[in-house]
Design a protein around this motif. Structure first.
Motif, PDB file in Angstrom:
ATOM      1  N   ALA A 104      -6.031  -4.313  -9.192  1.00 21.69           N
ATOM      2  CA  ALA A 104      -5.804  -5.400  -8.252  1.00 21.69           C
ATOM      3  C   ALA A 104      -5.944  -6.709  -9.027  1.00 21.69           C
TER       4      ALA A 104
ATOM      5  N   ILE B 260      -7.013  -0.359   0.735  1.00 25.20           N
ATOM      6  CA  ILE B 260      -7.126  -0.247  -0.718  1.00 25.20           C
ATOM      7  C   ILE B 260      -7.997   0.938  -1.138  1.00 25.20           C
TER       8      ILE B 260
ATOM      9  N   VAL C 133     -10.570  -2.874  -9.539  1.00 24.96           N
ATOM     10  CA  VAL C 133     -10.224  -3.284  -8.177  1.00 24.96           C
ATOM     11  C   VAL C 133     -11.409  -4.040  -7.585  1.00 24.96           C
TER      12      VAL C 133
ATOM     13  N   LEU D 283      -1.126  -4.261  -8.926  1.00 28.30           N
ATOM     14  CA  LEU D 283      -0.902  -4.913  -7.648  1.00 28.30           C
ATOM     15  C   LEU D 283      -0.935  -6.426  -7.838  1.00 28.30           C
TER      16      LEU D 283
ATOM     17  N   ALA E 172       0.827  -1.208   0.000  1.00 27.48           N
ATOM     18  CA  ALA E 172       0.000   0.000   0.000  1.00 27.48           C
ATOM     19  C   ALA E 172       0.858   1.254   0.000  1.00 27.48           C
TER      20      ALA E 172
ATOM     21  N   PRO F  54      -4.004  -7.780  -3.021  1.00 29.94           N
ATOM     22  CA  PRO F  54      -3.689  -6.373  -3.296  1.00 29.94           C
ATOM     23  C   PRO F  54      -3.077  -5.635  -2.118  1.00 29.94           C
ATOM     24  N   GLY F  55      -3.273  -6.143  -0.901  1.00 26.68           N
ATOM     25  CA  GLY F  55      -2.693  -5.491   0.262  1.00 26.68           C
ATOM     26  C   GLY F  55      -2.740  -6.400   1.463  1.00 26.68           C
TER      27      GLY F  55
ATOM     28  N   LEU G  26     -12.262  -6.530  -4.490  1.00 25.63           N
ATOM     29  CA  LEU G  26     -11.695  -6.995  -3.234  1.00 25.63           C
ATOM     30  C   LEU G  26     -12.415  -8.220  -2.659  1.00 25.63           C
TER      31      LEU G  26
END
Length: 310
Positions: free
Chosen positions: A118, A102, A286, A91, A76, A95-96, A288
């Motif tokens: 992502a 995010i 993105v 990413l 991040a 992604p994190g 998630l």
């Protein structure tokens, strides 16, 4: 970025995944060019190398985008730095290290007019979209996932993956969840989880999940890093019209016992083609959902201690 422009890429983090997957994909796609790497311990012959993203940005080297292949715990911060510098950002998965980190990145990307992607490489496996199409109109009864591999083969010497934010066995398990959340016509949610932690590690080596949906789906997933034989990456979906099975992490698709599809995977080629298209349009992609399920597993999971990992 105009459609005819070359996308100049820098890889941040030159570890196993970058060398095994990213470098070949970049080299094989017209219009992409690797112009720099940033890693404190590794470099490539003939490619400008820097010890950090900050050093790369300060050097004045011309580039348009970064692929972040670092451990997830620092991703991040690096993504924010690249976006502030006006770079598109890819990413690696996950992604994190957290779900909440995010959203500010996505807001920053949109404010800067840059692309944030992502990536979920397993969603690009050849069986995924055919399975999604076939399941769209079917009544689904049950889902069974088995995702088994040897951590020593796939993550040799990677201590970060056992630390908080490194996900442990969910690093491969999230690949299964990325496929699941793509192919099912209805969203699912977890109802319980058992997380098996080695006594000397801070992340699980195995996990058993239970999940359902608004229609009472019977779902389960078993992730395990301890098997030392052949990998087993299988998702079986039982429907009123019969079963569909994705094998080999997405290389094969079967309806009942009948093989419908078997193709080699070129997941990272697809990732980079998609990322290049996003960069041309300035759009973001993105999703998630897979990471949300992992977070829910840690929220609901019963922690169980198993033998130390050495």
């Amino acid at each position: 970025m105009e459609p005819a422009d070359e996308l100049r890429l820098a890889i941040i983090g030159l570890g196993k995944i970058a060398r095994d997957r990213h470098l070949g994909a970049i080299a094989g796609i017209p219009g992409l060019r690797l112009v720099a790497t940033a890693d404190p311990r590794s470099s490539l012959t003939g490619v400008p190398a820097f010890p950090s993203l900050e050093a790369l940005l300060a050097s004045g080297t011309g580039f348009d985008a970064v692929a972040l292949c670092t451990p997830s715990q620092i991703r991040a911060r690096l993504a924010a730095g690249a976006l502030r510098a006006g770079k598109h950002v890819l990413l690696e998965k996950p992604p994190g290290a957290t779900v909440a980190e995010i959203a500010p990145l996505l807001e920053l990307a949109r404010r800067k007019g840059r692309s944030l992607h992502a990536s979920w490489h397993s969603r690009h496996a050849p069986a995924v979209e055919p399975a999604r199409s076939m399941l769209a109109s079917r009544r689904i009864r049950a889902v069974r996932i088995e995702w088994m591999e040897d951590v020593r083969r796939w993550h040799p010497g990677q201590d970060w993956i056992w630390e908080p934010g490194g996900l442990g066995v969910f690093d491969p398990g999230i690949n299964a969840l990325s496929i699941l959340t793509r192919i099912l016509p209805q969203p699912v949610f977890l109802t319980g989880a058992d997380l098996l932690f080695p006594g000397n590690r801070s992340a699980p080596i195995a996990a058993d999940l239970r999940f359902t949906d608004a229609h009472g789906l019977d779902g389960s997933a078993a992730f395990d890093w301890r098997p030392q034989g052949p990998e087993n990456w299988t998702i079986r979906v039982d429907t009123e019209e019969g079963s569909l099975t994705i094998e080999g992490g997405g290389r094969r698709l079967l309806e009942g016992e009948r093989l419908l599809l078997e193709e080699p995977k070129a997941e990272y080629d697809a990732i980079y083609r998609h990322f290049a298209a996003l960069a041309r349009s300035g759009e973001c992609d993105v999703d998630l959902a897979p990471l949300v399920h992992v977070a829910d597993a840690f929220l609901l999971g019963r922690r169980m201690l198993v033998e130390d990992f050495a």
